[in-house]
Design a protein around this motif. Structure first.
Motif, PDB file in Angstrom:
ATOM      1  N   ILE A 192       0.851  -1.191   0.000  1.00 42.19           N
ATOM      2  CA  ILE A 192       0.000   0.000   0.000  1.00 42.19           C
ATOM      3  C   ILE A 192       0.884   1.237   0.000  1.00 42.19           C
ATOM      4  N   ASN A 193       0.551   2.176  -0.852  1.00 38.87           N
ATOM      5  CA  ASN A 193       1.281   3.432  -0.900  1.00 38.87           C
ATOM      6  C   ASN A 193       0.680   4.369   0.152  1.00 38.87           C
ATOM      7  N   VAL A 194       1.405   4.636   1.226  1.00 42.96           N
ATOM      8  CA  VAL A 194       0.876   5.435   2.332  1.00 42.96           C
ATOM      9  C   VAL A 194       1.142   6.934   2.154  1.00 42.96           C
ATOM     10  N   THR A 195       1.891   7.321   1.171  1.00 47.43           N
ATOM     11  CA  THR A 195       2.203   8.737   0.988  1.00 47.43           C
ATOM     12  C   THR A 195       0.949   9.592   0.779  1.00 47.43           C
ATOM     13  N   PRO A 196      -0.004   9.208  -0.089  1.00 47.10           N
ATOM     14  CA  PRO A 196      -1.223  10.032  -0.224  1.00 47.10           C
ATOM     15  C   PRO A 196      -2.022  10.095   1.085  1.00 47.10           C
ATOM     16  N   MET A 197      -2.051   8.992   1.831  1.00 47.48           N
ATOM     17  CA  MET A 197      -2.787   8.982   3.091  1.00 47.48           C
ATOM     18  C   MET A 197      -2.132   9.949   4.090  1.00 47.48           C
ATOM     19  N   VAL A 198      -0.818   9.967   4.156  1.00 46.47           N
ATOM     20  CA  VAL A 198      -0.112  10.879   5.060  1.00 46.47           C
ATOM     21  C   VAL A 198      -0.351  12.317   4.629  1.00 46.47           C
ATOM     22  N   ASP A 199      -0.355  12.582   3.337  1.00 44.14           N
ATOM     23  CA  ASP A 199      -0.622  13.928   2.846  1.00 44.14           C
ATOM     24  C   ASP A 199      -2.007  14.411   3.263  1.00 44.14           C
ATOM     25  N   VAL A 200      -2.999  13.555   3.111  1.00 36.98           N
ATOM     26  CA  VAL A 200      -4.364  13.916   3.495  1.00 36.98           C
ATOM     27  C   VAL A 200      -4.446  14.151   4.995  1.00 36.98           C
TER      28      VAL A 200
END
Length: 151
Positions: free
Chosen positions: A27-35
């Protein structure tokens, strides 16, 4: 030394031997961290706007806050010199009678009144309000300030 155009080059021959890359199962967590960071900033900015009461710019002191069981009676003076009991605006003439009616219903003149005044409010207005309270028999008056954040 001339180059032979028929000789195989090392750049193009390697493409046939490579396998196609497989899709990643992680899972790519970078977009989730950005949000989450954007939401954190939004809540940090909007939290001070949710406070209830008359908006005042209070002076800062080193005093600690008091703990109360019931909601305190607050008296506020804003920059324009308007006087508020809790969130209701009152005139200077109605201040003492309304405070007496409220304190009689809550338990008498010995109740503590928390007075808040904007630091840019006219000092004469604040002194007049405090004088009226003192003359009417209110002896437990506390001035509310913000805690100094260490300057």
């Amino acid at each position: 030394m001339a180059m032979n155009p028929a000789a195989p080059s090392s750049g193009g021959a390697g493409r046939r031997g490579r396998r196609r890359s497989q899709p990643m199962a992680e899972i790519n967590v970078t977009p989730m961290v950005d949000v989450m960071l954007v939401l954190l900033i939004i809540f940090m900015v909007s939290a001070p706007l949710l406070t209830v009461g008359v908006p005042l710019d209070l002076p800062q002191t080193q005093a600690k806050s008091l703990e109360q069981d019931k909601t305190p009676l607050q008296l506020s003076v804003d920059v324009q010199g308007r006087v508020f009991i809790n969130d209701t605006e009152v005139t200077m003439a109605d201040l003492v009678p309304k405070l007496k009616a409220i304190t009689d219903a809550r338990g008498g003149l010995d109740e503590r009144i928390f007075m808040r005044a904007d630091k840019k409010a006219d000092y004469g207005t604040v002194a007049r309000v405090m004088g009226q309270l003192s003359g009417a028999g209110f002896k437990r008056l506390a001035l509310v300030t913000e805690v100094d954040q260490g300057t």
